[in-house]
Design a protein around this motif. Structure first.
Motif, short mmCIF file in Angstrom:
data_model
loop_
_atom_site.label_atom_id
_atom_site.label_comp_id
_atom_site.label_asym_id
_atom_site.label_seq_id
_atom_site.Cartn_x
_atom_site.Cartn_y
_atom_site.Cartn_z
N ARG A 1 0.83 -1.20 0.00
CA ARG A 1 0.00 0.00 0.00
C ARG A 1 0.86 1.25 0.00
N ALA A 2 1.92 1.22 0.74
CA ALA A 2 2.83 2.37 0.77
C ALA A 2 3.43 2.61 -0.61
N GLU A 3 3.80 1.51 -1.29
CA GLU A 3 4.35 1.65 -2.65
C GLU A 3 3.29 2.20 -3.61
N GLN A 4 2.05 1.71 -3.46
CA GLN A 4 0.98 2.20 -4.32
C GLN A 4 0.71 3.68 -4.07
N ASP A 5 0.69 4.08 -2.80
CA ASP A 5 0.46 5.48 -2.48
C ASP A 5 1.56 6.36 -3.06
N ALA A 6 2.79 5.88 -2.97
CA ALA A 6 3.91 6.64 -3.52
C ALA A 6 3.78 6.77 -5.03
N ALA A 7 3.39 5.65 -5.69
CA ALA A 7 3.22 5.67 -7.14
C ALA A 7 2.07 6.59 -7.54
N ALA A 8 0.97 6.55 -6.77
CA ALA A 8 -0.18 7.41 -7.07
C ALA A 8 0.19 8.88 -6.91
N SER A 9 0.93 9.17 -5.86
CA SER A 9 1.36 10.56 -5.65
C SER A 9 2.25 11.04 -6.78
N LYS A 10 3.15 10.17 -7.23
CA LYS A 10 4.03 10.53 -8.34
C LYS A 10 3.23 10.73 -9.62
N ALA A 11 2.25 9.82 -9.85
CA ALA A 11 1.43 9.93 -11.05
C ALA A 11 0.59 11.21 -11.03
N ALA A 12 0.06 11.56 -9.85
CA ALA A 12 -0.74 12.78 -9.73
C ALA A 12 0.11 14.01 -10.01
N LYS A 13 1.31 14.00 -9.50
CA LYS A 13 2.22 15.13 -9.74
C LYS A 13 2.54 15.26 -11.22
N GLN A 14 2.81 14.09 -11.87
CA GLN A 14 3.12 14.10 -13.29
C GLN A 14 1.92 14.57 -14.11
N ALA A 15 0.72 14.10 -13.70
CA ALA A 15 -0.50 14.51 -14.40
C ALA A 15 -0.72 16.01 -14.28
N LYS A 16 -0.45 16.56 -13.11
CA LYS A 16 -0.60 18.00 -12.91
C LYS A 16 0.36 18.77 -13.80
N GLU A 17 1.59 18.27 -13.89
CA GLU A 17 2.57 18.93 -14.75
C GLU A 17 2.16 18.84 -16.21
N ASP A 18 1.67 17.65 -16.61
CA ASP A 18 1.23 17.46 -18.00
C ASP A 18 0.05 18.37 -18.32
N LEU A 19 -0.88 18.51 -17.35
CA LEU A 19 -2.04 19.37 -17.56
C LEU A 19 -1.62 20.82 -17.74
N ALA A 20 -0.67 21.24 -16.91
CA ALA A 20 -0.19 22.62 -17.03
C ALA A 20 0.45 22.85 -18.39
N LYS A 21 1.24 21.86 -18.85
CA LYS A 21 1.87 21.98 -20.17
C LYS A 21 0.81 22.03 -21.27
N ALA A 22 -0.21 21.15 -21.14
CA ALA A 22 -1.26 21.10 -22.15
C ALA A 22 -2.04 22.41 -22.20
N GLU A 23 -2.34 22.97 -21.03
CA GLU A 23 -3.06 24.24 -20.99
C GLU A 23 -2.23 25.36 -21.58
N LYS A 24 -0.94 25.34 -21.29
CA LYS A 24 -0.05 26.35 -21.85
C LYS A 24 0.01 26.23 -23.37
N LYS A 25 0.09 24.99 -23.86
CA LYS A 25 0.13 24.76 -25.30
C LYS A 25 -1.19 25.18 -25.95
N ALA A 26 -2.32 24.83 -25.29
CA ALA A 26 -3.62 25.19 -25.83
C ALA A 26 -3.78 26.71 -25.89
N GLU A 27 -3.29 27.39 -24.86
CA GLU A 27 -3.38 28.85 -24.84
C GLU A 27 -2.57 29.44 -25.99
N ALA A 28 -1.38 28.88 -26.21
CA ALA A 28 -0.55 29.36 -27.32
C ALA A 28 -1.24 29.11 -28.66
N GLU A 29 -1.88 27.94 -28.79
CA GLU A 29 -2.59 27.64 -30.03
C GLU A 29 -3.78 28.56 -30.23
#
Length: 273
Positions: free
Chosen positions: A83-111
């Motif tokens: 469970r600890a490993e899963q929580d760590a993986a989920a936290s990492k995935a959430a952080k990556q998703a947030k970063e990806d979303l920010a990049k996507a929004e920035k790209k969409a704004e530029a477009e």
């Protein structure tokens, strides 16, 4: 009777033989016990004393319970670790998703900005093209005030495309409700002409008379839509082509023709280009 008979005797009463024997036996037993104890004490003094404690023997059921408890503890530990490993993986995935979303929004704004800039540029180019079209189609005469319809329509451009399409339909039949390609009514012809310039007009003349900007009949430019009747309740439409003339699908007797405004003045005009 003896003269001493009334005097109590000072002699102790005699015990019975059975009582004497019982006491002798008890005494003998006690002496024997003491002798044995003394002998045991002597033996114990001669040898060192050692004490052995016998541990309880585990039964099969108890052993199984202990084993099961150990397995359960290990499983719980494994579960917590997983469970600890899963929580760590989920936290990492959430952080990556947030970063990806920010990049996507920035790209969409530029477009969006690039698209807006492209639309703005296109609109400016179209305005310039319409201005050039009107200039070539509505060249003022030396006397001023009149225009000429003899100037050739440009091969491209919004207004030029509209006028070119209309002139290509000259001679077609007028049929109420028809929408081409060889028969038209007044509003279907206007609708089809402006579609060549990328403008979607309503199908009927009443609605077409409410589109764009009202310009009246004293400030006409090539490509303005003329209407007859009230604004929003027009019964006929045509397109101004310059030199005091308009092109329309007139009626079943005339078909698609060019006519002079002086013979049939319009009620109003709107500009959509």
């Amino acid at each position: 009777m003896s003269h001493t008979a009334h005097i109590p005797s000072h002699r102790k009463p005699r015990r019975s033989a059975s009582k004497i024997a019982l006491r002798a036996g008890v005494a003998g037993g006690v002496l024997s016990t003491l002798a044995v104890a003394a002998a045991a004490g002597t033996a114990n003094a001669a040898e060192p004393v050692s004490e052995t404690i016998e541990m309880p023997t585990l039964s099969t059921d108890l052993s199984a319970q202990i084993a099961q408890s150990a397995d359960a503890t290990q499983q719980a530990a494994d579960t917590y670790e997983s469970r600890a490993e899963q929580d760590a993986a989920a936290s990492k995935a959430a952080k990556q998703a947030k970063e990806d979303l920010a990049k996507a929004e920035k790209k969409a704004e530029a477009e969006r900005k690039a698209e807006a800039a492209a639309k703005k540029k296109k609109a400016e180019e179209e305005r310039a093209s319409r201005s050039a079209d009107r200039t070539s189609l509505s060249t003022q005469s030396a006397g001023g005030g009149s225009t000429t319809a003899d100037a050739p329509a440009p091969a491209s451009g919004s207004v030029g495309a509209v006028i070119g399409f209309l002139k290509a339909q000259l001679g077609d039949a007028y049929v109420m409700g028809a929408s081409g390609p060889n028969a038209w009514d007044c509003s279907s012809l206007v609708q089809a002409a402006f579609k060549q310039a990328g403008v979607d007009l309503p199908r009927v003349s009443q609605d077409q008379s409410t589109m764009g900007t009202e310009v009246g009949t004293s400030n006409l430019q090539v490509g303005d839509i003329l209407y007859w009747g009230g604004k929003g309740s027009a019964y006929h439409v045509g397109v101004y082509i310059g030199n005091g003339q308009y092109l329309d699908a007139a009626n079943p007797g005339k078909g698609v023709v060019i006519q002079d405004l002086s013979g049939y003045p319009a009620s109003g005009a709107v500009r959509v280009l």
